[in-house]
Design a protein around this motif. Structure first.
Motif, short mmCIF file in Angstrom:
data_model
loop_
_atom_site.label_atom_id
_atom_site.label_comp_id
_atom_site.label_asym_id
_atom_site.label_seq_id
_atom_site.Cartn_x
_atom_site.Cartn_y
_atom_site.Cartn_z
N LYS A 1 -6.94 11.92 -2.61
CA LYS A 1 -7.79 11.71 -3.78
C LYS A 1 -7.09 10.97 -4.90
O LYS A 1 -7.73 10.46 -5.81
CB LYS A 1 -8.30 13.04 -4.33
CG LYS A 1 -9.23 13.79 -3.41
CD LYS A 1 -9.66 15.07 -4.07
CE LYS A 1 -10.55 15.89 -3.16
NZ LYS A 1 -10.95 17.15 -3.79
N PHE A 2 -5.75 10.93 -4.86
CA PHE A 2 -4.99 10.40 -5.99
C PHE A 2 -3.91 9.42 -5.53
O PHE A 2 -3.26 9.63 -4.51
CB PHE A 2 -4.30 11.54 -6.77
CG PHE A 2 -5.24 12.61 -7.23
CD1 PHE A 2 -6.09 12.39 -8.31
CD2 PHE A 2 -5.30 13.82 -6.58
CE1 PHE A 2 -6.98 13.38 -8.73
CE2 PHE A 2 -6.17 14.83 -6.98
CZ PHE A 2 -7.02 14.59 -8.07
N ILE A 3 -3.69 8.39 -6.35
CA ILE A 3 -2.59 7.46 -6.12
C ILE A 3 -1.31 8.22 -6.41
O ILE A 3 -1.22 8.97 -7.38
CB ILE A 3 -2.73 6.22 -7.04
CG1 ILE A 3 -3.99 5.44 -6.66
CG2 ILE A 3 -1.49 5.36 -6.99
CD1 ILE A 3 -4.31 4.31 -7.62
N ASN A 4 -0.30 8.03 -5.56
CA ASN A 4 0.98 8.69 -5.79
C ASN A 4 1.55 8.23 -7.13
O ASN A 4 1.46 7.07 -7.48
CB ASN A 4 1.97 8.34 -4.68
CG ASN A 4 1.54 8.87 -3.32
OD1 ASN A 4 0.79 9.82 -3.22
ND2 ASN A 4 2.03 8.23 -2.27
N SER A 5 2.12 9.15 -7.86
CA SER A 5 2.77 8.76 -9.12
C SER A 5 4.27 8.74 -8.88
O SER A 5 4.83 9.61 -8.23
CB SER A 5 2.40 9.74 -10.24
OG SER A 5 2.82 11.04 -9.90
N TYR A 6 4.88 7.71 -9.38
CA TYR A 6 6.31 7.53 -9.20
C TYR A 6 6.97 7.57 -10.58
O TYR A 6 6.45 7.00 -11.54
CB TYR A 6 6.63 6.19 -8.53
CG TYR A 6 6.01 6.08 -7.16
CD1 TYR A 6 6.65 6.65 -6.07
CD2 TYR A 6 4.80 5.45 -6.96
CE1 TYR A 6 6.10 6.56 -4.80
CE2 TYR A 6 4.24 5.35 -5.70
CZ TYR A 6 4.89 5.91 -4.62
OH TYR A 6 4.35 5.82 -3.39
N GLY B 1 0.83 -1.19 0.00
CA GLY B 1 0.00 0.00 0.00
C GLY B 1 0.86 1.24 0.00
O GLY B 1 2.08 1.15 -0.18
N GLU B 2 0.26 2.37 0.19
CA GLU B 2 1.03 3.61 0.21
C GLU B 2 0.32 4.66 1.05
O GLU B 2 -0.90 4.62 1.20
CB GLU B 2 1.25 4.14 -1.20
CG GLU B 2 0.00 4.65 -1.87
CD GLU B 2 0.24 5.13 -3.30
OE1 GLU B 2 1.33 4.91 -3.85
OE2 GLU B 2 -0.67 5.72 -3.85
N ILE B 3 1.08 5.57 1.58
CA ILE B 3 0.52 6.74 2.24
C ILE B 3 0.48 7.82 1.17
O ILE B 3 1.52 8.23 0.64
CB ILE B 3 1.37 7.16 3.45
CG1 ILE B 3 1.40 6.03 4.48
CG2 ILE B 3 0.81 8.46 4.05
CD1 ILE B 3 2.34 6.25 5.63
N ARG B 4 -0.70 8.25 0.81
CA ARG B 4 -0.86 9.17 -0.32
C ARG B 4 -0.49 10.60 0.06
O ARG B 4 -0.81 11.05 1.15
CB ARG B 4 -2.29 9.13 -0.84
CG ARG B 4 -2.64 7.78 -1.44
CD ARG B 4 -4.03 7.78 -1.98
NE ARG B 4 -4.34 6.49 -2.56
CZ ARG B 4 -5.47 6.22 -3.18
NH1 ARG B 4 -6.41 7.13 -3.30
NH2 ARG B 4 -5.67 5.02 -3.70
#
Length: 163
Positions: A155-160, A148-151
């Protein structure tokens, strides 16, 4: 529906009581019309909303026949900036802004409905239980890494990027 809400809380180690108690945080704050507009419109608006409240929300959130999604409505129309048990009184009156809130009373389980009634009658118990449930929720470990991730923005998935 209420069983889905209960299951979602249970999946992270929170009880039905925790769910009803933590929902009481909605006694302060605001929500954009976009988050509850589906309850206001359509062939048949949500029947759990008290009629006068429904009309006031429709007037607040629409311009002509179009929903103004950025308009804000108080989560608690009576005491919007006071942390108290008025949120639960609102649910009993059919004045819960969010569908998930109103479900606790209108289409809730026996337990959720009883807890709403209990908190209406006993604000000090709500305050004590809220502290306990908030601590319990704060101890939930977030999913990180590949799980998972801490955003940065919820509202948005982190972009890498690979750069």
């Amino acid at each position: 529906d209420i069983s889905t809400l209960i299951s979602m809380f249970k999946d992270v180690g929170l009880t039905e009581k925790d769910m009803v108690t933590l929902s009481g945080a909605h006694t302060i704050g605001k929500a954009r019309c976009a988050t509850f507009s589906s309850r206001l419109m359509g062939v048949q608006p949500d029947s759990t909303i008290q009629t006068e409240y429904l009309t006031s929300l429709q007037q607040l959130c629409t311009q002509g026949f179009v929903i103004n999604n950025n308009t804000l409505a108080a989560l608690d129309l009576e005491t919007p900036v006071t942390f108290d048990n008025q949120y639960y009184v609102n649910l009993r009156s059919g004045e819960g802004l969010l569908k998930s809130d109103q479900l606790l009373y209108s289409k809730g389980s026996e337990t959720t409905r009883e807890l709403v009634e209990f908190y209406i009658q006993n604000q000090p118990a709500f305050f004590e239980n809220f502290k306990t449930s908030m601590i319990k929720m704060g101890n939930i470990q977030p999913l990180t890494g590949t799980s998972g991730e801490i955003r940065r923005n919820c509202k948005f998935i982190n972009s890498y990027s690979s750069a």
